[in-house]
Design an enzyme around this catalytic site. Structure first.
Site, PDB file in Angstrom:
ATOM      1  N   GLY A  69      -4.803  -5.570  -1.131  1.00  0.00           N
ATOM      2  CA  GLY A  69      -3.888  -5.721  -0.012  1.00  0.00           C
ATOM      3  C   GLY A  69      -3.715  -4.448   0.799  1.00  0.00           C
ATOM      4  CG  ASN A 149       6.893  -6.781  -0.980  1.00  0.00           C
ATOM      5  OD1 ASN A 149       7.063  -6.827   0.241  1.00  0.00           O
ATOM      6  ND2 ASN A 149       6.979  -5.662  -1.661  1.00  0.00           N
ATOM      7  CD  GLN A 177       4.154 -10.545  -3.285  1.00  0.00           C
ATOM      8  OE1 GLN A 177       4.214 -11.525  -4.041  1.00  0.00           O
ATOM      9  NE2 GLN A 177       3.911  -9.330  -3.738  1.00  0.00           N
ATOM     10  CB  SER A 197      -3.635  -8.507  -2.681  1.00  0.00           C
ATOM     11  OG  SER A 197      -3.810  -7.835  -3.905  1.00  0.00           O
ATOM     12  CG  HIS A 199      -3.274  -7.181  -7.924  1.00  0.00           C
ATOM     13  ND1 HIS A 199      -2.046  -6.846  -8.448  1.00  0.00           N
ATOM     14  CD2 HIS A 199      -3.352  -6.551  -6.729  1.00  0.00           C
ATOM     15  CE1 HIS A 199      -1.417  -6.039  -7.607  1.00  0.00           C
ATOM     16  NE2 HIS A 199      -2.183  -5.846  -6.566  1.00  0.00           N
ATOM     17  CB  THR A 235     -22.973  -1.186  -3.127  1.00  0.00           C
ATOM     18  OG1 THR A 235     -23.967  -0.292  -2.623  1.00  0.00           O
ATOM     19  CG2 THR A 235     -23.627  -2.313  -3.903  1.00  0.00           C
ATOM     20  CB  CYS A 322       4.736  -0.602  -4.082  1.00  0.00           C
ATOM     21  SG  CYS A 322       3.767  -2.090  -4.191  1.00  0.00           S
TER      22      CYS A 322
HETATM   23  N1  PLP Z   1       1.467  -6.228   0.835  1.00  0.00           N
HETATM   24  C1  PLP Z   1       2.411  -6.816   0.086  1.00  0.00           C
HETATM   25  C2  PLP Z   1       3.407  -7.723   0.732  1.00  0.00           C
HETATM   26  C3  PLP Z   1       2.471  -6.573  -1.289  1.00  0.00           C
HETATM   27  O1  PLP Z   1       3.424  -7.147  -2.019  1.00  0.00           O
HETATM   28  C4  PLP Z   1       1.514  -5.697  -1.863  1.00  0.00           C
HETATM   29  C5  PLP Z   1       1.569  -5.359  -3.299  1.00  0.00           C
HETATM   30  O2  PLP Z   1       2.604  -5.395  -3.914  1.00  0.00           O
HETATM   31  C6  PLP Z   1       0.533  -5.136  -1.039  1.00  0.00           C
HETATM   32  C7  PLP Z   1       0.543  -5.425   0.308  1.00  0.00           C
HETATM   33  C8  PLP Z   1      -0.521  -4.208  -1.579  1.00  0.00           C
HETATM   34  O3  PLP Z   1      -1.499  -4.938  -2.263  1.00  0.00           O
HETATM   35  P1  PLP Z   1      -2.479  -4.227  -3.314  1.00  0.00           P
HETATM   36  O4  PLP Z   1      -1.647  -3.945  -4.537  1.00  0.00           O
HETATM   37  O5  PLP Z   1      -3.546  -5.238  -3.580  1.00  0.00           O
HETATM   38  O6  PLP Z   1      -3.003  -3.000  -2.683  1.00  0.00           O
END
Ligand code: PLP
Length: 382
Positions: A69, A149, A177, A197, A199, A235, A322
């Site tokens: 993301g 998020n 999200q 994203s 994960h 790559t 984060c």
């Molecule tokens: N954007 C949002 C709304 C998110 O919740 C997150 C991760 O928590 C990201 C971007 C970042 O994604 P990534 O962890 O894959 O870099």
């Protein structure tokens, strides 16, 4: 363990792992090589791209694989803004993820862009009229997330994108999200760029993709051999691309899953409000993600509640993952008008596709115990 931190990350689904395995082992070819091993890797990569394009309702050439993301947001925002000669004005909101905020601040600092930050109300919503008022002849890009998020609030993205287009601005949305929980197809809206994203939806960390409408110019962030239609050199990570496409294919039916999990969420919120009178739900009461329930527990430390819940085998987040590790109050909560002390009391419960009613009834009991334990020992005012 009852894992209720799916907005931070999800487990890799067995199907995604299994699908990735051959491309990490026997089928290790470079998709740019012209021999058989390379051609098979190329075919797997392109099949994965086609699956994702089909899911999003766009052309295969409009999908770029990324490392997640953060990279997708950086590429869309920086790449579109720098390639668009229209002007140097960007519009966004302070409740965006750091990946968006910092990309925009980079453009401001290094490239002389001017930014208008739209106001959000106390549930994190943007008023479409405020977007209309902020748009100018030199507005290059509008970036507004599909769903938040931390508090789960969902924006009316189709309406906001249409307004941006009335003024000729490009519209990007961070759908990290929302993917898997809301309809994010781009053939039914005027969205020009969209980030996902892996994960957050059952694929490995470090996987992801960004949709960028074909007619738009894009300045790449990573320069080199010209892979990914020149948008992202290097790559390609075939295994992660295959895992991402497989995880997406394995997502449950959107409508029934959203209804199932929304009902669980609402029952959970009702239960928490009954047992914890100090709980203040955050986010929009109805325009919200099915899988996020977040609260401030006035007078109690969110971090202490998290630890007490963990002792009871319930895993949650005390705000955005984060931002974890910093004692700063969440920028999202402060943007919606919650004071810094109350923001420190926040706890986010985020459900997954395998979360059950029994999990949430266990979590609600654990929360009632955790609040008693924290109330006795860990008030933040102490
Ligand atoms: N954007 C949002 C709304 C998110 O919740 C997150 C991760 O928590 C990201 C971007 C970042 O994604 P990534 O962890 O894959 O870099």
């Amino acid at each position: 363990m009852i894992y209720l931190d799916n907005a931070a990350t999800t487990a890799v689904t067995p199907a995604a792992l299994q699908a990735a395995w051959p491309w990490l082992t026997a089928e290790f070819g470079n998709p740019s090589s012209s021999h058989e091993l390379g051609s098979r890797a190329k075919e797997a990569l392109e099949n994965a791209r086609a699956q994702i394009a089909d899911w999003l309702g766009c052309r295969v050439t409009e999908i770029t694989f990324t490392s997640g993301g953060t990279e997708g947001d950086n590429l869309a925002i920086t790449g579109l803004a720098l390639a668009n000669p229209r002007g140097k004005h960007i519009i966004s909101a302070k409740t965006e993820h750091e990946a968006v905020l910092e990309s925009i601040e980079f453009l401001e600092r290094m490239h002389g862009f001017e930014v208008s930050w739209l106001p959000v109300d106390e549930v994190g919503l943007i008023e479409p009229a405020d977007l209309r008022a902020a748009l100018r002849a030199d507005s290059t890009l509008v970036s507004l997330m599909t769903a938040n998020n931390e508090i789960g609030t969902v924006h009316p993205i189709a309406e906001l994108a249409a307004i941006a287009h009335e003024f000729g601005a490009v519209f990007h949305t961070d759908a990290v999200q929302a993917a898997g929980w809301l309809d994010i197809r781009v053939d039914t809206s005027q969205v020009d760029a969209l980030t996902i994203s892996g994960h957050k939806l059952g694929a490995p960390k470090g996987s992801g993709a960004v949709f960028i409408r074909g007619r738009l110019g894009l300045e790449p962030l990573i320069h080199g051999g010209g892979q990914e239609f020149g948008r992202r050199s290097g790559t390609e990570n075939v295994a992660w691309a295959v895992a991402l496409a497989t995880a997406i294919e394995a997502l449950p039916d959107l409508a029934s899953e959203a209804a199932r999990v929304s009902a669980l969420r609402d029952a959970f919120i009702r239960g928490v409000l009954q047992t914890a009178p100090m709980a203040i739900p955050t986010g929009h009461p109805s325009s919200r993600l099915p899988n996020i329930a977040s609260f401030c527990f006035a007078g109690l430390s969110g971090e202490a509640i998290l630890l007490e819940l963990e002792r009871r085998e319930v895993i949650v987040s005390s705000g955005s993952a984060c931002a974890a590790g910093s004692n700063e109050p969440s920028h999202v909560l402060t943007a919606i008008g919650i004071d810094a002390d109350t923001a420190q009391t926040a706890v986010r419960f985020s459900f997954g596709h395998s979360t059950t009613e029994a999990d949430l009834s266990h979590a609600a009991n654990a929360l009632a115990e955790a609040i008693l334990a924290v109330g006795a020992t860990g008030k933040i005012s102490e």
